[in-house]
Enzyme design. Structure first.
Site, PDB file in Angstrom:
ATOM      1  N   HIS A  34       5.550   1.656   1.646  1.00 27.16           N
ATOM      2  CA  HIS A  34       4.245   2.178   2.056  1.00 27.16           C
ATOM      3  C   HIS A  34       3.203   1.931   0.973  1.00 27.16           C
ATOM      4  CE1 HIS A  34       6.581   4.281   5.143  1.00 27.16           C
ATOM      5  NE2 HIS A  34       5.435   4.525   5.753  1.00 27.16           N
ATOM      6  N   LYS A  84       0.425   7.080  -0.496  1.00 32.85           N
ATOM      7  CA  LYS A  84       1.320   7.985   0.239  1.00 32.85           C
ATOM      8  C   LYS A  84       2.033   8.882  -0.766  1.00 32.85           C
ATOM      9  CE  LYS A  84       5.060   8.043   3.674  1.00 32.85           C
ATOM     10  NZ  LYS A  84       4.353   9.000   4.557  1.00 32.85           N
TER      11      LYS A  84
END
Length: 265
Positions: free
Chosen positions: A154, A158
């Site tokens: 990600h 995040k």
């Protein structure tokens, strides 16, 4: 029938995509936007949308009182999502939750709140249809291949790891594993090098700029490997799933965890 929607986390990257999605639907109406940034700004003007003025508020409860919303879409973060779910539940308003970090203990609390207040809750670790297929295919593969690890990648903003998608994938795979992996005496030269472990499955998290949301499930067998991978190239990939969840609120009862429970594969 027109569905009046409040977006919580409206000025974030996912929230902005949700606002754009709502603007493109004749039977959806954005009636409120909540965020800690851009307070007082018109979210539609910020996104150059030809839509009525909806000013950003930092108070979800107040916004719900003022708008008479039918539903909330929440794309905030693990630090505030439970408070937001509590607010919507107390007011009897349905909610679709895309914020990650929901634990099993949290789910029990959410189910209890839903039962007490009669609102409906849909929580999805991932709204991309392709990601749902990836998880389903991995679950099926686990019937025939017992050795598996998960790598999720990600963007660097995040804050939680592993992702909700990775945890959900591990839970689904674990249901079909015929045996637990044998323990090998390992020398981990750097703590955490083998990743975390959930349901006896190793999960590895990568956080780097340039990524959006990606996951691969790698099965290993005698003389072969099988990799099942899904890539979200941009955040638009999640919008069909968000729209589906909002529409399914009229059909469900109580709490639904996972978009896979709303579609027939």
């Amino acid at each position: 029938m027109l569905k009046k929607i409040v977006v919580s986390g409206a000025n974030g990257k996912m929230g902005r995509e949700v606002v754009r999605m709502i603007a493109g639907k004749d039977d959806f109406e954005l009636v409120g936007a909540v965020d800690v940034t851009g307070v007082g700004e018109d979210i539609n003007q910020l996104l150059s949308l030809d839509a009525p003025v909806v000013r950003i508020s930092d108070d979800l409860a107040e916004t719900l009182d003022q708008t008479q919303a039918d539903a909330v879409i929440d794309f905030t973060n693990p630090t505030v999502v439970m408070d937001n779910i509590k607010v919507t539940s107390q007011k009897g308003i349905d909610i679709v939750v895309g914020a990650t970090g929901i634990t099993e203990v949290d789910l029990e609390k959410i189910e209890k709140m839903s039962q007490e207040n009669g609102n409906k809750v849909i929580i999805a670790p991932n709204f991309a249809i392709g990601a749902i297929l990836m998880m389903q295919f991995a679950q099926q593969a686990a019937k025939l291949m017992d050795n598996v690890e998960i790598i999720e990648l990600h963007h660097d903003k995040k804050i939680d790891a592993p992702s909700g998608t990775a945890i959900k994938t591990a839970e689904l795979i674990s249901k079909n594993l015929s045996k637990k992996k044998g323990k090998v005496e390992e020398i981990e030269k750097i703590t955490g090098a083998r990743g975390g472990e959930h349901d006896d499955i190793n999960i590895h998290s990568v956080r780097l700029p340039g990524f959006v949301a990606h996951q691969e499930v790698i099965f290993g067998g005698l003389g072969q490997t099988l990799t099942i991978r899904h890539d979200s190239i941009n955040r638009k990939s999640f919008m069909p799933g968000v729209e589906l969840a909002v529409r399914k609120l009229d059909e469900i009862e109580g709490v639904v965890y996972g978009l896979d429970n709303l579609i027939e594969i």
